[in-house]
Design a protein around this motif. Structure first.
Motif, PDB file in Angstrom:
ATOM      1  N   SER A   1     -23.746   2.276  11.267  1.00  0.00           N
ATOM      2  CA  SER A   1     -22.741   1.622  10.445  1.00  0.00           C
ATOM      3  C   SER A   1     -21.647   2.620  10.100  1.00  0.00           C
ATOM      4  O   SER A   1     -21.884   3.806   9.928  1.00  0.00           O
ATOM      5  N   GLY A   2     -20.420   2.138  10.005  1.00  0.00           N
ATOM      6  CA  GLY A   2     -19.300   3.015   9.727  1.00  0.00           C
ATOM      7  C   GLY A   2     -18.335   3.061  10.881  1.00  0.00           C
ATOM      8  O   GLY A   2     -18.721   2.955  12.048  1.00  0.00           O
ATOM      9  N   THR A   3     -17.059   3.177  10.588  1.00  0.00           N
ATOM     10  CA  THR A   3     -16.019   3.213  11.611  1.00  0.00           C
ATOM     11  C   THR A   3     -15.195   4.472  11.425  1.00  0.00           C
ATOM     12  O   THR A   3     -14.704   4.763  10.334  1.00  0.00           O
ATOM     13  N   VAL A   4     -15.057   5.231  12.488  1.00  0.00           N
ATOM     14  CA  VAL A   4     -14.376   6.528  12.386  1.00  0.00           C
ATOM     15  C   VAL A   4     -13.198   6.671  13.339  1.00  0.00           C
ATOM     16  O   VAL A   4     -12.469   7.655  13.272  1.00  0.00           O
TER      17      VAL A   4
ATOM     18  N   ASN B   1      -9.778   0.558  12.143  1.00  0.00           N
ATOM     19  CA  ASN B   1     -10.897   1.479  12.349  1.00  0.00           C
ATOM     20  C   ASN B   1     -11.975   0.830  13.213  1.00  0.00           C
ATOM     21  O   ASN B   1     -12.385  -0.301  12.955  1.00  0.00           O
ATOM     22  N   ARG B   2     -12.412   1.555  14.218  1.00  0.00           N
ATOM     23  CA  ARG B   2     -13.444   1.072  15.139  1.00  0.00           C
ATOM     24  C   ARG B   2     -14.611   2.037  15.162  1.00  0.00           C
ATOM     25  O   ARG B   2     -14.514   3.163  14.658  1.00  0.00           O
ATOM     26  N   ASP B   3     -15.724   1.599  15.787  1.00  0.00           N
ATOM     27  CA  ASP B   3     -16.889   2.478  15.888  1.00  0.00           C
ATOM     28  C   ASP B   3     -16.971   3.182  17.231  1.00  0.00           C
ATOM     29  O   ASP B   3     -17.981   3.789  17.562  1.00  0.00           O
TER      30      ASP B   3
ATOM     31  N   THR C   1     -12.724  13.356  21.498  1.00  0.00           N
ATOM     32  CA  THR C   1     -11.559  12.521  21.198  1.00  0.00           C
ATOM     33  C   THR C   1     -10.429  13.370  20.617  1.00  0.00           C
ATOM     34  O   THR C   1     -10.612  14.536  20.251  1.00  0.00           O
ATOM     35  N   SER C   2      -9.258  12.758  20.504  1.00  0.00           N
ATOM     36  CA  SER C   2      -8.094  13.461  19.966  1.00  0.00           C
ATOM     37  C   SER C   2      -8.273  13.817  18.493  1.00  0.00           C
ATOM     38  O   SER C   2      -7.598  14.711  17.979  1.00  0.00           O
ATOM     39  N   GLN C   3      -9.176  13.125  17.805  1.00  0.00           N
ATOM     40  CA  GLN C   3      -9.467  13.446  16.410  1.00  0.00           C
ATOM     41  C   GLN C   3     -10.521  14.532  16.265  1.00  0.00           C
ATOM     42  O   GLN C   3     -10.918  14.879  15.159  1.00  0.00           O
ATOM     43  N   GLY C   4     -10.979  15.044  17.402  1.00  0.00           N
ATOM     44  CA  GLY C   4     -11.989  16.097  17.366  1.00  0.00           C
ATOM     45  C   GLY C   4     -13.400  15.598  17.235  1.00  0.00           C
ATOM     46  O   GLY C   4     -14.322  16.378  16.991  1.00  0.00           O
ATOM     47  N   HIS C   5     -13.613  14.293  17.400  1.00  0.00           N
ATOM     48  CA  HIS C   5     -14.967  13.741  17.352  1.00  0.00           C
ATOM     49  C   HIS C   5     -15.670  14.000  18.676  1.00  0.00           C
ATOM     50  O   HIS C   5     -15.067  13.886  19.746  1.00  0.00           O
TER      51      HIS C   5
ATOM     52  N   GLY D   1     -29.802   8.962  28.709  1.00  0.00           N
ATOM     53  CA  GLY D   1     -28.611   8.791  29.534  1.00  0.00           C
ATOM     54  C   GLY D   1     -27.958   7.434  29.486  1.00  0.00           C
ATOM     55  O   GLY D   1     -26.926   7.238  30.105  1.00  0.00           O
ATOM     56  N   THR D   2     -28.531   6.483  28.747  1.00  0.00           N
ATOM     57  CA  THR D   2     -28.000   5.114  28.752  1.00  0.00           C
ATOM     58  C   THR D   2     -27.138   4.797  27.534  1.00  0.00           C
ATOM     59  O   THR D   2     -26.589   3.703  27.447  1.00  0.00           O
ATOM     60  N   VAL D   3     -27.040   5.738  26.598  1.00  0.00           N
ATOM     61  CA  VAL D   3     -26.191   5.539  25.421  1.00  0.00           C
ATOM     62  C   VAL D   3     -25.441   6.831  25.117  1.00  0.00           C
ATOM     63  O   VAL D   3     -25.908   7.937  25.441  1.00  0.00           O
ATOM     64  N   VAL D   4     -24.268   6.690  24.486  1.00  0.00           N
ATOM     65  CA  VAL D   4     -23.527   7.828  23.953  1.00  0.00           C
ATOM     66  C   VAL D   4     -23.309   7.575  22.471  1.00  0.00           C
ATOM     67  O   VAL D   4     -23.153   6.433  22.039  1.00  0.00           O
ATOM     68  N   PHE D   5     -23.259   8.645  21.684  1.00  0.00           N
ATOM     69  CA  PHE D   5     -23.278   8.510  20.232  1.00  0.00           C
ATOM     70  C   PHE D   5     -22.718   9.785  19.610  1.00  0.00           C
ATOM     71  O   PHE D   5     -22.568  10.821  20.274  1.00  0.00           O
ATOM     72  N   MET D   6     -22.419   9.728  18.320  1.00  0.00           N
ATOM     73  CA  MET D   6     -22.078  10.920  17.562  1.00  0.00           C
ATOM     74  C   MET D   6     -23.353  11.479  16.939  1.00  0.00           C
ATOM     75  O   MET D   6     -24.160  10.733  16.381  1.00  0.00           O
ATOM     76  N   LYS D   7     -23.547  12.767  17.060  1.00  0.00           N
ATOM     77  CA  LYS D   7     -24.755  13.400  16.529  1.00  0.00           C
ATOM     78  C   LYS D   7     -24.943  13.095  15.045  1.00  0.00           C
ATOM     79  O   LYS D   7     -26.055  12.880  14.580  1.00  0.00           O
ATOM     80  N   GLN D   8     -23.824  13.034  14.313  1.00  0.00           N
ATOM     81  CA  GLN D   8     -23.892  12.807  12.870  1.00  0.00           C
ATOM     82  C   GLN D   8     -24.476  11.441  12.516  1.00  0.00           C
ATOM     83  O   GLN D   8     -24.932  11.231  11.390  1.00  0.00           O
ATOM     84  N   SER D   9     -24.440  10.500  13.457  1.00  0.00           N
ATOM     85  CA  SER D   9     -24.919   9.148  13.172  1.00  0.00           C
ATOM     86  C   SER D   9     -26.416   8.980  13.382  1.00  0.00           C
ATOM     87  O   SER D   9     -26.992   7.964  13.000  1.00  0.00           O
ATOM     88  N   LEU D  10     -27.070   9.976  13.981  1.00  0.00           N
ATOM     89  CA  LEU D  10     -28.475   9.812  14.352  1.00  0.00           C
ATOM     90  C   LEU D  10     -29.393   9.660  13.145  1.00  0.00           C
ATOM     91  O   LEU D  10     -30.481   9.106  13.264  1.00  0.00           O
ATOM     92  N   GLY D  11     -28.971  10.145  11.977  1.00  0.00           N
ATOM     93  CA  GLY D  11     -29.793   9.978  10.788  1.00  0.00           C
ATOM     94  C   GLY D  11     -29.955   8.526  10.390  1.00  0.00           C
ATOM     95  O   GLY D  11     -30.898   8.175   9.665  1.00  0.00           O
ATOM     96  N   ASN D  12     -29.063   7.664  10.893  1.00  0.00           N
ATOM     97  CA  ASN D  12     -29.130   6.235  10.590  1.00  0.00           C
ATOM     98  C   ASN D  12     -29.585   5.403  11.780  1.00  0.00           C
ATOM     99  O   ASN D  12     -29.509   4.177  11.738  1.00  0.00           O
ATOM    100  N   LEU D  13     -30.038   6.057  12.834  1.00  0.00           N
ATOM    101  CA  LEU D  13     -30.435   5.352  14.049  1.00  0.00           C
ATOM    102  C   LEU D  13     -31.900   5.648  14.366  1.00  0.00           C
ATOM    103  O   LEU D  13     -32.353   6.799  14.252  1.00  0.00           O
ATOM    104  N   VAL D  14     -32.631   4.631  14.781  1.00  0.00           N
ATOM    105  CA  VAL D  14     -34.051   4.798  15.102  1.00  0.00           C
ATOM    106  C   VAL D  14     -34.237   5.829  16.208  1.00  0.00           C
ATOM    107  O   VAL D  14     -35.176   6.635  16.184  1.00  0.00           O
ATOM    108  N   ASP D  15     -33.324   5.850  17.187  1.00  0.00           N
ATOM    109  CA  ASP D  15     -33.471   6.781  18.312  1.00  0.00           C
ATOM    110  C   ASP D  15     -33.421   8.233  17.866  1.00  0.00           C
ATOM    111  O   ASP D  15     -33.876   9.119  18.580  1.00  0.00           O
ATOM    112  N   GLY D  16     -32.862   8.499  16.688  1.00  0.00           N
ATOM    113  CA  GLY D  16     -32.804   9.863  16.189  1.00  0.00           C
ATOM    114  C   GLY D  16     -34.169  10.479  15.948  1.00  0.00           C
ATOM    115  O   GLY D  16     -34.283  11.701  15.771  1.00  0.00           O
TER     116      GLY D  16
END
Length: 254
Positions: A111-114, A122-124, A145-149, A207-222
């Motif tokens: 959850s959250g859009t950055v 704002n998109r995810d 990304t251009s925002q440094g994400h 290899g089947t998903v891409v994500f931000m490391k910071q979001s893993l605390g809210n994701l089961v895959d973390g």
């Protein structure tokens, strides 16, 4: 009249010979692996070739959708894991077996859009023009990304606890659902909930998903081993002999 028909027939034959769309190499990974684009104006069917392993795969056939090249930095020394962006990559073509079979890697967002899009919304996940650099090294993808994400894929293995017959993974997560969606937050609190990932339902494969490391605390895959202890920055690439951008002649065949 017959002469006119004969000349017209010759013209039609000549014209039909020019209808075959042009083919060009739009990216080289090394001296034996490359991407081929067949079509006009840098759009069309996409093929992956590995002459050393004799792999030749049509990834996009141009019947319903055309491939358009990704124009920003693209560095790809990885060989087992192949990760291909297009012009506006909401998902990525990927192979985990040197190009023998292919699938899609999607964004996995908490959850959250950055990411701010061109309409100021704002998109995810980032728009294509916001993606400045894609590097695929050690069978892992990194998207900046251009925002440094920094987005990435997991380490290239599956958690052994989730293999058939494995014990699965016990984990605890904080449930604050009522707090998040309540208008009156004064007396509401969350609670810790015990849960379990079963081998029969292991979630996203490597290899089947891409994500931000910071979001893993809210994701089961973390909670899976291949999603933990990930780097905070893109690894350094040394002695890369491939191209660092896709290339295309927009006037080819015209």
């Amino acid at each position: 009249m017959r002469k006119y028909i004969f000349i017209l027939s010759l013209l039609l034959v000549a014209c039909s010979g020019t209808n075959k769309p042009p083919s060009q190499v739009v990216y080289r990974y090394d001296d034996h692996r490359y991407l081929e684009l067949i079509g006009y104006y840098c759009e069309g069917a996409l093929w992956y070739h590995d002459t050393q392993k004799n792999i030749h795969k049509e990834l996009i056939d141009d019947k319903f959708v055309s491939f358009r090249i990704f124009t920003h930095t693209y560095i790809h020394p990885s060989e087992k894991y192949i990760f291909i962006p297009g012009w506006e990559p909401t998902a990525y073509l990927m192979s985990k077996d040197h190009g023998e079979t292919w699938g899609v890697a999607n964004y996995m967002s908490a959850s959250g859009t950055v990411e701010l899009d061109s309409e100021g919304i704002n998109r995810d996940r980032p728009e294509g023009k916001e993606i400045k650099r894609i590097v695929v090294v050690n069978d892992q993808a990194f998207i900046t990304t251009s925002q440094g994400h920094l987005y990435m894929s997991s380490y290239p293995f599956e958690d052994p606890r989730l293999k058939p017959g494995g014990p699965g993974i016990d984990f605890t997560w904080f449930d604050d659902t009522y707090y998040l969606y309540s208008a009156n937050k004064n007396n509401l609190k969350g609670e810790y909930v015990k849960s379990h990932i079963r081998p029969e339902s292991p979630g996203s494969a490597w290899g089947t998903v891409v994500f931000m490391k910071q979001s893993l605390g809210n994701l089961v895959d973390g909670n899976k081993a291949n999603f933990q202890n990930l780097p905070d920055k893109e690894p350094e690439v040394k002695n890369y002999k491939g191209w660092d951008h896709m290339q295309c002649n927009i006037r080819a065949g015209l």
